[in-house]
Motif scaffolding. Structure first.
Motif, PDB file in Angstrom:
ATOM      1  N   MET A   1     -24.798 -29.203 -25.361  1.00 34.48           N
ATOM      2  CA  MET A   1     -24.646 -28.457 -24.112  1.00 34.48           C
ATOM      3  C   MET A   1     -23.722 -29.196 -23.168  1.00 34.48           C
ATOM      4  SD  MET A   1     -27.597 -27.604 -21.292  1.00 34.48           S
ATOM      5  CE  MET A   1     -28.700 -27.035 -22.565  1.00 34.48           C
ATOM      6  N   ILE A   2     -22.930 -28.420 -22.437  1.00 32.36           N
ATOM      7  CA  ILE A   2     -22.107 -28.938 -21.343  1.00 32.36           C
ATOM      8  C   ILE A   2     -22.482 -28.164 -20.094  1.00 32.36           C
ATOM      9  CG2 ILE A   2     -19.772 -29.226 -20.453  1.00 32.36           C
ATOM     10  CD1 ILE A   2     -18.776 -29.378 -23.325  1.00 32.36           C
ATOM     11  N   VAL A   3     -22.874 -28.854 -19.029  1.00 30.35           N
ATOM     12  CA  VAL A   3     -23.290 -28.207 -17.783  1.00 30.35           C
ATOM     13  C   VAL A   3     -22.073 -28.052 -16.885  1.00 30.35           C
ATOM     14  CG1 VAL A   3     -24.775 -28.328 -15.759  1.00 30.35           C
ATOM     15  CG2 VAL A   3     -25.603 -29.149 -17.975  1.00 30.35           C
ATOM     16  N   ALA A   4     -21.789 -26.801 -16.509  1.00 27.81           N
ATOM     17  CA  ALA A   4     -20.690 -26.511 -15.588  1.00 27.81           C
ATOM     18  C   ALA A   4     -21.309 -26.102 -14.254  1.00 27.81           C
ATOM     19  CB  ALA A   4     -19.793 -25.406 -16.140  1.00 27.81           C
ATOM     20  N   ILE A   5     -21.196 -26.979 -13.247  1.00 32.31           N
ATOM     21  CA  ILE A   5     -21.754 -26.688 -11.922  1.00 32.31           C
ATOM     22  C   ILE A   5     -20.691 -25.894 -11.150  1.00 32.31           C
ATOM     23  CG2 ILE A   5     -22.744 -27.692  -9.837  1.00 32.31           C
ATOM     24  CD1 ILE A   5     -23.458 -30.151 -11.489  1.00 32.31           C
ATOM     25  N   ASN A   6     -20.938 -24.595 -11.005  1.00 32.39           N
ATOM     26  CA  ASN A   6     -19.941 -23.687 -10.446  1.00 32.39           C
ATOM     27  C   ASN A   6     -20.147 -23.523  -8.942  1.00 32.39           C
ATOM     28  OD1 ASN A   6     -17.796 -21.941 -10.480  1.00 32.39           O
ATOM     29  ND2 ASN A   6     -18.982 -20.170 -11.155  1.00 32.39           N
ATOM     30  N   LYS A   7     -19.186 -22.861  -8.327  1.00 39.29           N
ATOM     31  CA  LYS A   7     -19.194 -22.554  -6.884  1.00 39.29           C
ATOM     32  C   LYS A   7     -19.300 -23.833  -6.056  1.00 39.29           C
ATOM     33  CE  LYS A   7     -21.371 -18.048  -7.693  1.00 39.29           C
ATOM     34  NZ  LYS A   7     -22.431 -17.114  -7.305  1.00 39.29           N
ATOM     35  N   ILE A   8     -18.590 -24.858  -6.522  1.00 33.89           N
ATOM     36  CA  ILE A   8     -18.639 -26.140  -5.827  1.00 33.89           C
ATOM     37  C   ILE A   8     -17.845 -26.087  -4.528  1.00 33.89           C
ATOM     38  CG2 ILE A   8     -16.588 -27.161  -6.874  1.00 33.89           C
ATOM     39  CD1 ILE A   8     -20.048 -28.812  -6.451  1.00 33.89           C
TER      40      ILE A   8
ATOM     41  N   ASP B   1     -27.234 -22.087  -5.653  1.00 33.55           N
ATOM     42  CA  ASP B   1     -28.417 -21.291  -6.012  1.00 33.55           C
ATOM     43  C   ASP B   1     -29.450 -22.114  -6.758  1.00 33.55           C
ATOM     44  OD1 ASP B   1     -30.071 -19.160  -6.142  1.00 33.55           O
ATOM     45  OD2 ASP B   1     -28.840 -17.937  -7.486  1.00 33.55           O
ATOM     46  N   GLY B   2     -29.015 -22.993  -7.634  1.00 28.19           N
ATOM     47  CA  GLY B   2     -29.952 -23.861  -8.335  1.00 28.19           C
ATOM     48  C   GLY B   2     -30.408 -23.285  -9.664  1.00 28.19           C
ATOM     49  N   ILE B   3     -31.501 -23.862 -10.154  1.00 27.52           N
ATOM     50  CA  ILE B   3     -32.044 -23.468 -11.450  1.00 27.52           C
ATOM     51  C   ILE B   3     -32.854 -22.190 -11.275  1.00 27.52           C
ATOM     52  CG2 ILE B   3     -33.383 -24.209 -13.433  1.00 27.52           C
ATOM     53  CD1 ILE B   3     -30.920 -25.892 -12.892  1.00 27.52           C
ATOM     54  N   MET B   4     -32.510 -21.167 -12.092  1.00 32.30           N
ATOM     55  CA  MET B   4     -33.163 -19.861 -12.018  1.00 32.30           C
ATOM     56  C   MET B   4     -33.817 -19.539 -13.368  1.00 32.30           C
ATOM     57  SD  MET B   4     -32.614 -19.142  -8.930  1.00 32.30           S
ATOM     58  CE  MET B   4     -33.068 -17.434  -8.766  1.00 32.30           C
ATOM     59  N   PRO B   5     -34.631 -18.470 -13.431  1.00 32.96           N
ATOM     60  CA  PRO B   5     -35.350 -18.173 -14.691  1.00 32.96           C
ATOM     61  C   PRO B   5     -34.435 -18.023 -15.911  1.00 32.96           C
ATOM     62  CG  PRO B   5     -36.282 -16.896 -12.910  1.00 32.96           C
ATOM     63  CD  PRO B   5     -35.089 -17.584 -12.343  1.00 32.96           C
ATOM     64  N   GLN B   6     -33.330 -17.282 -15.752  1.00 28.48           N
ATOM     65  CA  GLN B   6     -32.457 -17.132 -16.908  1.00 28.48           C
ATOM     66  C   GLN B   6     -31.764 -18.442 -17.282  1.00 28.48           C
ATOM     67  OE1 GLN B   6     -32.635 -14.360 -14.659  1.00 28.48           O
ATOM     68  NE2 GLN B   6     -33.983 -13.597 -16.255  1.00 28.48           N
ATOM     69  N   THR B   7     -31.583 -19.325 -16.319  1.00 25.70           N
ATOM     70  CA  THR B   7     -31.040 -20.650 -16.640  1.00 25.70           C
ATOM     71  C   THR B   7     -31.994 -21.413 -17.546  1.00 25.70           C
ATOM     72  OG1 THR B   7     -30.041 -20.642 -14.429  1.00 25.70           O
ATOM     73  CG2 THR B   7     -30.053 -22.725 -15.624  1.00 25.70           C
ATOM     74  N   ILE B   8     -33.293 -21.327 -17.223  1.00 24.09           N
ATOM     75  CA  ILE B   8     -34.300 -21.997 -18.060  1.00 24.09           C
ATOM     76  C   ILE B   8     -34.323 -21.382 -19.458  1.00 24.09           C
ATOM     77  CG2 ILE B   8     -36.756 -22.535 -18.246  1.00 24.09           C
ATOM     78  CD1 ILE B   8     -36.869 -22.357 -15.167  1.00 24.09           C
ATOM     79  N   GLU B   9     -34.206 -20.040 -19.561  1.00 19.98           N
ATOM     80  CA  GLU B   9     -34.177 -19.400 -20.871  1.00 19.98           C
ATOM     81  C   GLU B   9     -32.972 -19.863 -21.688  1.00 19.98           C
ATOM     82  OE1 GLU B   9     -34.345 -15.212 -20.707  1.00 19.98           O
ATOM     83  OE2 GLU B   9     -36.284 -15.122 -19.693  1.00 19.98           O
ATOM     84  N   ALA B  10     -31.816 -19.985 -21.033  1.00 18.33           N
ATOM     85  CA  ALA B  10     -30.618 -20.444 -21.735  1.00 18.33           C
ATOM     86  C   ALA B  10     -30.802 -21.860 -22.255  1.00 18.33           C
ATOM     87  CB  ALA B  10     -29.404 -20.355 -20.816  1.00 18.33           C
ATOM     88  N   ILE B  11     -31.451 -22.706 -21.459  1.00 13.88           N
ATOM     89  CA  ILE B  11     -31.726 -24.072 -21.915  1.00 13.88           C
ATOM     90  C   ILE B  11     -32.637 -24.054 -23.137  1.00 13.88           C
ATOM     91  CG2 ILE B  11     -32.850 -26.233 -21.259  1.00 13.88           C
ATOM     92  CD1 ILE B  11     -31.903 -25.704 -18.379  1.00 13.88           C
ATOM     93  N   ASN B  12     -33.657 -23.212 -23.108  1.00 14.09           N
ATOM     94  CA  ASN B  12     -34.576 -23.140 -24.254  1.00 14.09           C
ATOM     95  C   ASN B  12     -33.878 -22.618 -25.507  1.00 14.09           C
ATOM     96  OD1 ASN B  12     -36.637 -24.065 -22.597  1.00 14.09           O
ATOM     97  ND2 ASN B  12     -37.290 -21.987 -22.028  1.00 14.09           N
ATOM     98  N   HIS B  13     -33.025 -21.602 -25.340  1.00  9.71           N
ATOM     99  CA  HIS B  13     -32.279 -21.086 -26.499  1.00  9.71           C
ATOM    100  C   HIS B  13     -31.371 -22.161 -27.084  1.00  9.71           C
ATOM    101  CE1 HIS B  13     -33.894 -17.226 -25.967  1.00  9.71           C
ATOM    102  NE2 HIS B  13     -33.103 -16.789 -25.008  1.00  9.71           N
TER     103      HIS B  13
END
Length: 837
Positions: free
Chosen positions: A443-450, A423-435
C-alpha cells in the motif's frame, strides 16, 4: 428481191428472255375488301453439288426463218414454255411447291452429312482408345523390362565386386574393372523412347487428323508416353500384391483406439471416437436390452461395455476435466518478461480518487459521472516521463460498491489509499485497508487535499496507526506522499514511489502464450452488443482469438484501449474493452483463450449447467418447504432491476438485500444489464413490482406496455437516492412501528355471571395498574388463551377508570367468556413509532 419479199425488221419479243414473270393476284380481306397485287416470279436457280459440273443449258429449238440471200439465217426465238400458258395463281403454287421440294432435298443431304461426320468421330474415338490401351500395355511392359534390367545390373555389379575382391592374375588382362561402370551407361530405355513416335501410328502429317487434343498429347511425346494414369498404377500395385501372395481378400488387422469417454456421451459421438459404425453400436445395445437411437445419451458404464466389446481401450474422464483450470498452468521463469504494475486507487467517497487520477492522466473523468462519484471501475494506462507505463484502476468508494472494490484489490499489484487531509479516516477508508490486507498487496498512502487550510497530514498518519498502517515517517514500511489533485503537486513523487514499489515486486509475465484476463466491468451496449472491460494478466490477447469467460464464449471482434482507439493486441497489464462476447459476463470472471470455438462452447455449456444446478439446489425441494415459506409473516417487496453495467447491478442487489430485515425483505425478480424491455415490464406487471432503471431507459415497445399496464418506474443515476427511495417504499409498505408497553398485570380469583351471556372476573392487581379500554391478554399456564380488551372495570359497585396494584376489582372482557380462576391477565397499550430499516 422485192420489198415485199424482204423479212420484216421488227424488235425481238421482250417476254422470251425475261428472267422474271409478272402477274396479278387478287387478295381478299375481311369486310368484303379486295386488292390486286402484282406478282413477279423469278426463275428457279438450279443448285449443284460441289465438284460437279453444272448441267448444260438446253438451247431452245430454232425457228425456221425465210431464206434470205443477202443475210445469213438468224435463230428464231425459242418456243414459249408450257408454263407460260399457266395462270399467275398456278404459277405461284408451282413455284412454291418446287421451292419446298428443294428445301426438303437440301435438308436430307445435310442430315446425311451429319451422320457421316458422327460415324467418322466414333471411329476416331475407337482408334484413340485402342492407342491408349496399347500405350498402357507398352508402359507396363517397359516397367517390367526396366525392373529386369535393374536386377541384371545389380547382379552384374555384385559379381564385379566379388571378382574385384579376388587377387587378379598378372598374366591375364583385367577387362572387368570397367565393366560394372560401363553397364549402367547403356541407355536402353532412352532408345525405346526415341523409337516410340515412329511406331505410334501417327506421323507429323497425320497429327492433324488424330482427333481432339488430350492432356497426354499436349505434353511432349516422351513425357506423354511415360505418364501412367492413376487407375493403371492401382492395377499394377494390385497385380504385384497378387504375385507376392498377399491377396486383397486377406482380412485387415483391426485398429485398436484409445477412446476418451466422459460421464455422459451420445451413441453417435461414441461411435465416431471408436471409428465404428453407429448402427453396430445400436445393434449391440439392442442385444443388451437397451432400445436407444444414435442421438440418445448413455452413461459412462454402458459406454465402457461397448468400448470393451469392440476391442478398444477406454479412458474415463469426469465432467470436471472439461473445465479449464489455470491455477496449475505455471509459466517457466525464463519465459517471463517485465510488465507494467497495476495500481488500484482506493479511498472514501469524495476524497479525490478520480481527481487524482485525472491529474495523472491529464483528463477529466469526473464530469461524466453522475453526482460526481465514480460508480464504475475505470481502467487507464499512463506513460511516465521515463517512458515507463502504469495501469490504474479507479474503484468506487461508496459502501454499495464493496464487491467491486474487492475485485479491484484482487487483480492489482499496488494499492494507492487516498485519504483527504481535511476529512480523516472514514468507514470506506477502513474497508479499503481491510481489502488490501486480505489481498496481501503493498500500500501507498496518498494524503490528498493538502492545499486546503484545514489540512492536517500528521493527524492522518497518527490516525492510520489505529488500523495498523505505519508509514515510513513513523518507522514503518508503508510509503506515504502528500499530494494535491487540484494544484497538481506531489504527483511526480507519487509516480516515483509507485515505480520503486514495482521494482521491489519484480513484476513479470509471459507475453508469448494464450491470453488470460480478468473482467473488470461488463455491460450491454446498444450499438456494440455485450462489452467487457478486461485486464490482461498474462499472455497477449489478439483480435480474432476464441475465448471463454464465465458462462459465456465468444470471439474477439475488436479491442479498444482506454483512449477509445482500436488496437490489434493487448499484452500483460493492459486494460482493453473486448467486443464479440456471446453475452454479458459477471464482473470478476476469468477470460481464457482456447484453441477453437468447439472447445469454448463446450466449456461454456458445462459452466452453464453447473450454474443451473446451483440455482435449482437453492430452490424449494418439497411442498412443505414452499408452504412454510408462504406461512411466514415476512413481507416481500418485489422489484425488477436493470442497470447499464454488471457492476452496478451487483452493487444495487447487495444494497437492497442489506435493507431487508425480519419484517420485510427485498425479492429481486430479475436483475440484468441493458435497456428495459417488454419482458421486464410484463414480469413487473404480473408481480405488481416496480422497475428500477439505473442509467437505463425502456425501449419504445416497453414504454407502451408501461402506460398500458400502469407499471411504476423508478429512474436513478446515483445509488444514494436509489437506496433512500426504496427504504421509504419499504417503510411505507410495513406502516408505522407498533410498540407494546405493558401497563399492569392481575390474577383471576373468582368468576361471576354478568348478564345473560357475559362473565365477570374478580381480579387482584399484582403489578402496575389496570385501565378501562386497554388491550388485554389472558394467559393460562403461560399459554395465551385470548387477546381482547377490557370492556368494563368496577371497584365494588362503582365503575372506575383505573385500579392500581394491591387492590381488587371486577372486569368484563370483550368477545370472550373463557375465564377460569388462576388465569393471568396482562394489560398493555400500543404506541406507534416511526419505522426505520
Amino acid at each position: 428481191m422485192s420489198d415485199s419479199d424482204k423479212p420484216a425488221r421488227t424488235r425481238k419479243p421482250l417476254g422470251l428472255k425475261r428472267s422474271v414473270d409478272a402477274g396479278e393476284v387478287k387478295q381478299t380481306f375481311s369486310h368484303g375488301r379486295t386488292n390486286k397485287v402484282a406478282v413477279e416470279v423469278k426463275r428457279r436457280r438450279k443448285l449443284v453439288k460441289p465438284g460437279e459440273a453444272p448441267p448444260p443449258e438446253v438451247a431452245p429449238e430454232p425457228t425456221p426463218a425465210p431464206v434470205a440471200k443477202e443475210e445469213p439465217p438468224k435463230k428464231a426465238a425459242p418456243k414459249k414454255p408450257a408454263a407460260a400458258k399457266e395462270t399467275p395463281q398456278e404459277r405461284v403454287a408451282r413455284l412454291q411447291r418446287e421451292a419446298e421440294e428443294e428445301r426438303l432435298r437440301l435438308t436430307e443431304e445435310g442430315r446425311k452429312r451429319d451422320e457421316e461426320r458422327a460415324r467418322q468421330r466414333e471411329e476416331e474415338e475407337k482408334q484413340r482408345a485402342e492407342e491408349n490401351r496399347k500405350a498402357e500395355q507398352q508402359a507396363e511392359k517397359e516397367a517390367v523390362e526396366t525392373a529386369e534390367q535393374e536386377a541384371e545390373d545389380a547382379t552384374a555389379a555384385a559379381e564385379a565386386a566379388a571378382d574385384a575382391s579376388v587377387q587378379p592374375d598378372p598374366d591375364k588382362p583385367a577387362p572387368r574393372k570397367f565393366t560394372p561402370v560401363a553397364k549402367p551407361e547403356i541407355k536402353r530405355p532412352e532408345k525405346k523412347r526415341e523409337e516410340k513416335p515412329k511406331r505410334g501410328g501417327g506421323g507429323g502429317k497425320d497429327k492433324r487428323r488424330s482427333g481432339k487434343l488430350t492432356v497426354t498429347k499436349a505434353l511432349n511425346e516422351d513425357e506423354g508416353r511415360r505418364a501412367r494414369s492413376l487407375a493403371a498404377l492401382k492395377r499394377a500395385r494390385e497385380k504385384e500384391r497378387r504375385l507376392q501372395g498377399g491377396g486383397s481378400d486377406k482380412p485387415r488387422e483391426k485398429q485398436v483406439r484409445d477412446v476418451v469417454v466422459p460421464e455422459a456421451i451420445t451413441v453417435g459421438e461414441l461411435a465416431k471416437r471408436m471409428g465404428e459404425k453407429g448402427a453396430d453400436l445400436v445393434k449391440e445395445l439392442f442385444n443388451l436390452d437397451m432400445m436407444v437411437t444414435v442421438n440418445q445419451t448413455i452413461d459412462q458404464d454402458t459406454a465402457e461395455l461397448l468400448v470393451e466389446q469392440f476391442g478398444h481401450n477406454i479412458q474415463k474422464v469426469s465432467e470436471a476435466d472439461v473445465d479449464i483450470d489455470t491455477s496449475v498452468d505455471e509459466d517457466p521463469e525464463e519465459t517471463k518478461q517485465p510488465r507494467p504494475p497495476v495500481v488500484t486507487i482506493m479511498g472514501h467517497v469524495d476524497h479525490g480518487k478520480t481527481s487524482l487520477l485525472d491529474a495523472l492522466r491529464g483528463t477529466d473523468v469526473v464530469k461524466g459521472e453522475a453526482g460526481g462519484i465514480t460508480q464504475h471501475i475505470g481502467s487507464y494506462q499512463i506513460t511516465t516521463k521515463d517512458k515507463a507505463k502504469i495501469t490504474f484502476l479507479d474503484t468506487p468508494g461508496h459502501a454499495a460498491f464493496t464487491e467491486m472494490r474487492q475485485r479491484g484489490a484482487n487483480v492489482t499489484d499496488i494499492v494507492v489509499l487516498v485519504v483527504a487531509a481535511d476529512d480523516g479516516i472514514m468507514p470506506q477508508t477502513i474497508e479499503a485497508i481491510n481489502h488490501t490486507k486480505a489481498a496481501g498487496v503493498p500500500m501507498i498512502v496518498a494524503i490528498n487535499k493538502i492545499d486546503k487550510p484545514e489540512a492536517d497530514a500528521q493527524n492522518i498518519r497518527n490516525r492510520l496507526l489505529e488500523h495498523e498502517v505505519i508509514v515510513e515517517e513513523l518507522s514503518g514500511d508503508v510509503q506515504d506522499v502528500e499530494v494535491s489533485a487540484t494544484k497538481k503537486t506531489g504527483l511526480d513523487e507519487l509516480v516515483e514511489k509507485i515505480n520503486l514499489q514495482a521494482e521491489l515486486l519484480e513484476l513479470k509475465a509471459r507475453p508469448d502464450r494464450a491470453a488470460e484476463a480478468t473482467v473488470i466491468e461488463a455491460q450491454l451496449d446498444k450499438g456494440r452488443g455485450p462489452v467487457a472491460t478486461v485486464l490482461v494478466t498474462r499472455g497477449t490477447l489478439k483480435r480474432g482469438d476464441t475465448f471463454v469467460v464465465g458462462t459465456e464464449s465468444g470471439r474477439v471482434r475488436a479491442l479498444i484501449d482506454d483512449k477509445g482507439k482500436q488496437v490489434k493486441e493487448a499484452g500483460p497489464s493492459v486494460p482493453v474493452e473486448v467486443l464479440g462476447l456471446g453475452g454479458v459476463p459477471a464482473a470478476g470472471d476469468q477470460l481464457t483463450v482456447v484453441e477453437n470455438e468447439q472447445r469454448a462452447r463446450e466449456v461454456a455449456q458445462y459452466r452453464q449447467e453447473k450454474a443451473t444446478e446451483q440455482r435449482t439446489a437453492l430452490a424449494p425441494t418439497s411442498f412443505d418447504t414452499m408452504f412454510n415459506n408462504l406461512a411466514t409473516d415476512v413481507v416481500e417487496w418485489p422489484v425488477v432491476i436493470k442497470a447499464d453495467v454488471q457492476g452496478s447491478v451487483e452493487a444495487i442487489v447487495t444494497a437492497l438485500h442489506n435493507l431487508s430485515n425480519d419484517d420485510i425483505k427485498v425479492r429481486v425478480l430479475h436483475a440484468g444489464v441493458g435497456a428495459i424491455t417488454e419482458s421486464d415490464v410484463t414480469l413487473a406487471a404480473a408481480s405488481n413490482a416496480p422497475i428500477v432503471g439505473f442509467n437505463v431507459r425502456p425501449n419504445p415497445k416497453a414504454r407502451e406496455l408501461v402506460k398500458r399496464d400502469g407499471v411504476r418506474m423508478m429512474y436513478h443515476d446515483v445509488i444514494y437516492n436509489l437506496t433512500d427511495e426504496i427504504t421509504a417504499e419499504m417503510v411505507g409498505e410495513l406502516g408505522p412501528l407498533k410498540v407494546e408497553n405493558v401497563v399492569g398485570r392481575a390474577e383471576v380469583k373468582e368468576v361471576f355471571k354478568s348478564g345473560k351471556k357475559d362473565k365477570a372476573a374478580g381480579l387482584l392487581v399484582v403489578d402496575g395498574a389496570i385501565r378501562k379500554g386497554l388491550h388485554a391478554r389472558l394467559t393460562r399456564e403461560d399459554v395465551i388463551v385470548s387477546a381482547t380488551t377490557i370492556a368494563s372495570l368496577r371497584r365494588f359497585k362503582d365503575d372506575v377508570d383505573e385500579v392500581r396494584s394491591g387492590l381488587e376489582c371486577g372486569v368484563v372482557l370483550e368477545d370472550t367468556n373463557d375465564i377460569q380462576p388462576g388465569d393471568q391477565l396482562e394489560v398493555f397499550e400500543i404506541e406507534e413509532q416511526e419505522r426505520t430499516l
